[in-house]
Design an enzyme around this catalytic site. Structure first.
Site, mmCIF file in Angstrom:
data_model
loop_
_atom_site.group_PDB
_atom_site.id
_atom_site.type_symbol
_atom_site.label_atom_id
_atom_site.label_comp_id
_atom_site.label_asym_id
_atom_site.label_seq_id
_atom_site.Cartn_x
_atom_site.Cartn_y
_atom_site.Cartn_z
ATOM 1 N N HIS A 206 13.344 -15.818 31.633
ATOM 2 C CA HIS A 206 13.541 -16.865 30.622
ATOM 3 C C HIS A 206 12.339 -17.087 29.713
ATOM 4 O O HIS A 206 12.418 -17.861 28.775
ATOM 5 C CB HIS A 206 13.921 -18.193 31.285
ATOM 6 C CG HIS A 206 12.753 -18.857 31.961
ATOM 7 N ND1 HIS A 206 12.268 -18.448 33.171
ATOM 8 C CD2 HIS A 206 11.953 -19.876 31.564
ATOM 9 C CE1 HIS A 206 11.242 -19.190 33.504
ATOM 10 N NE2 HIS A 206 11.016 -20.066 32.551
HETATM 11 C C1 UD1 Z 1 11.379 -24.769 30.304
HETATM 12 C C2 UD1 Z 1 9.862 -24.819 30.445
HETATM 13 C C3 UD1 Z 1 9.401 -23.635 31.269
HETATM 14 C C4 UD1 Z 1 10.125 -23.556 32.587
HETATM 15 C C5 UD1 Z 1 11.612 -23.523 32.308
HETATM 16 C C6 UD1 Z 1 12.429 -23.465 33.563
HETATM 17 C C7 UD1 Z 1 8.581 -25.758 28.576
HETATM 18 C C8 UD1 Z 1 7.677 -25.406 27.472
HETATM 19 N N1 UD1 Z 1 9.187 -24.725 29.158
HETATM 20 O O1 UD1 Z 1 11.696 -23.622 29.537
HETATM 21 O O2 UD1 Z 1 8.009 -23.774 31.550
HETATM 22 O O3 UD1 Z 1 9.722 -22.410 33.287
HETATM 23 O O4 UD1 Z 1 11.972 -24.703 31.573
HETATM 24 O O5 UD1 Z 1 13.779 -23.381 33.279
HETATM 25 O O6 UD1 Z 1 8.713 -26.901 28.909
HETATM 26 N N2 UD1 Z 1 19.163 -25.126 27.485
HETATM 27 C C9 UD1 Z 1 20.471 -25.410 27.820
HETATM 28 N N3 UD1 Z 1 20.687 -26.328 28.817
HETATM 29 C C10 UD1 Z 1 19.689 -26.952 29.466
HETATM 30 C C11 UD1 Z 1 18.369 -26.677 29.089
HETATM 31 C C12 UD1 Z 1 18.112 -25.751 28.120
HETATM 32 O O7 UD1 Z 1 21.402 -24.849 27.260
HETATM 33 O O8 UD1 Z 1 19.965 -27.783 30.361
HETATM 34 C C13 UD1 Z 1 18.893 -24.094 26.451
HETATM 35 C C14 UD1 Z 1 18.789 -24.639 25.065
HETATM 36 O O9 UD1 Z 1 19.313 -23.698 24.199
HETATM 37 C C15 UD1 Z 1 17.300 -24.733 24.842
HETATM 38 C C16 UD1 Z 1 16.780 -23.555 25.642
HETATM 39 O O10 UD1 Z 1 17.666 -23.466 26.752
HETATM 40 O O11 UD1 Z 1 16.980 -24.677 23.506
HETATM 41 C C17 UD1 Z 1 15.367 -23.707 26.116
HETATM 42 O O12 UD1 Z 1 15.182 -24.912 26.851
HETATM 43 P P1 UD1 Z 1 13.731 -25.621 26.912
HETATM 44 O O13 UD1 Z 1 13.789 -26.832 27.746
HETATM 45 O O14 UD1 Z 1 13.197 -25.760 25.526
HETATM 46 O O15 UD1 Z 1 12.798 -24.537 27.579
HETATM 47 P P2 UD1 Z 1 13.085 -23.509 28.771
HETATM 48 O O16 UD1 Z 1 13.143 -22.147 28.195
HETATM 49 O O17 UD1 Z 1 14.193 -23.956 29.640
#
Ligand code: UD1
Length: 367
Positions: A206
């Protein structure tokens, strides 16, 4: 009573905060407010963990959701400030290195509330990694820093942090793993997925450096095309990765691999069971490097660096050269040599880290 706000927001936070909240409650001297920022919000990225880990429902869910890093961080700060002002905590406790960690940490520091950082001091020395910025900044404004491994102490001292604030307590994520290992053993996930113990690999990906960079993702996919000729690969796909692959030309190649099983993100117990029984794990996660070390399962970390060097020096982890060839070679080496029998569990990863943390907080408060 000591008033403490415990913050969680993203999936890897839930296992950490579960151990801490349990220890705070059994101590009895704390009034705890559990705040969920809502950084992760999908059923399978957030809600399932509360039930499985025995975490109480959050007292407050700020429902910030996804956005650019700046917008997400700003939203969390804006919503957390009134919560903190209203509760008037003696301490705000944050875990890990996600955006929720720095956002709530910064609010606490600006309001003059004492800040506790659990999992302090880890450094990848790679400032292109969003988590590295979160780690360095959170540590620099924390009043109590709880570390999981010796490198954390060394890094913090080099950065000039007062040694009196630093405490080596072990790993709260491992507290939760050890508390749930036997329940995970009862999961039927292997049967559901049609895989046999010791015969398959588990994949998680991820990190933006892997999944947002199509060249890099292409190298990884090419390696999977080789590996899946020999073993099944189970790939619970993070929503971020699913979005990126869905938009790319790699989607067809991924779907064409018969032995690559794409599944939705799994719950905690299912994933723990799947990892425990795997021949090997290929990952870019931080926490999984630690969990595989304790489980004695070989871990190939698909990154150039790790902020968790003890998982290499003591554990089962190794960094893999990030080319298709490099990944396949590392896989073959593990198949030849099998698990690292010299691996040992790092110091204080014994299931009692949260207990140590709570003891130190209460002594600091009394003293
Ligand atoms: C975040 C953390 C990362 C951690 C990871 C674990 C930061 C900078 N990054 O990354 O350190 O290892 O979580 O999972 O805080 N999305 C969904 N549903 C959700 C959550 C996210 O669809 O419940 C999708 C969305 O498109 C979103 C993308 O995932 O834009 C990224 O989510 P985000 O919380 O920005 O960062 P992660 O890549 O999950």
């Amino acid at each position: 009573m000591t008033r403490i706000i415990c913050v969680c927001g993203a999936r890897p936070n839930f296992m950490k905060i579960a151990a801490i909240v349990r220890a705070l409650r059994s101590h009895g001297g704390f009034e705890t407010l559990l705040v969920h920022t809502g950084q992760h919000y999908d059923e399978n990225m957030s809600r399932t963990f509360f039930g499985e880990l025995g975490l109480p429902q959050p007292d407050i869910n700020m429902e910030v959701g996804s956005a650019s890093h700046s917008v997400q961080t700003a939203r969390i700060m804006e919503r957390f400030e009134p919560v903190a002002l209203d509760f008037q905590p003696d301490y705000v406790l944050v875990v890990g290195d996600v955006n929720s960690t720095i956002a709530c940490g910064l609010v606490a520091a600006k309001l003059g509330f004492k800040l506790i950082h659990v999992e302090a001091g880890l450094r990848s020395f790679d400032r292109t990694m969003p988590e590295e910025i979160n780690r360095v900044l959170t540590d620099s404004i924390s009043d109590l820093l709880f570390v999981t491994e010796q490198s954390g102490i060394d890094n913090l001292k080099k950065e000039g942090v007062d040694p009196a604030k630093i405490h080596f307590v072990g790993n709260v994520m491992i507290d939760t793993l050890l508390a749930n290992k036997s329940a995970a053993g009862k999961s039927d996930v292997l049967q559901r997925l049609g895989v046999s113990a010791g015969q398959y690999g588990v994949v998680t990906l991820h990190r933006p450096s892997n999944v947002d960079d199509m060249m890099m993702l292409g190298e990884i996919v090419s390696a999977f095309e080789e590996i899946e000729k020999e073993i099944k690969l189970v790939f619970p796909m993070h929503p971020r990765t699913r979005n990126r692959i869905g938009e790319s030309e790699l989607a067809g190649r991924i779907e064409a691999m018969k032995n690559l099983l794409l599944v939705e993100p799994l719950g905690y117990l299912d994933f723990l069971c799947l990892m425990s029984n795997a021949m090997l794990v290929l990952t870019d996660s931080g926490g999984i490097q630690e969990e595989t070390t304790v489980l004695g399962v070989p871990c190939m970390t698909l990154r150039k660096n790790t902020e968790r060097p003890v998982t290499i020096s003591d554990g089962t982890n190794r960094l893999v050269e990030m080319t298709s060839d490099g990944i396949v070679k590392a896989y073959r080496r593990i198949r030849q040599t099998g698990p690292n029998t010299k691996a040992k569990t790092p110091k204080f990863w014994d299931g009692r880290a949260a207990e140590r943390i709570v003891k130190i907080i209460s002594e600091t408060r009394d003293g």
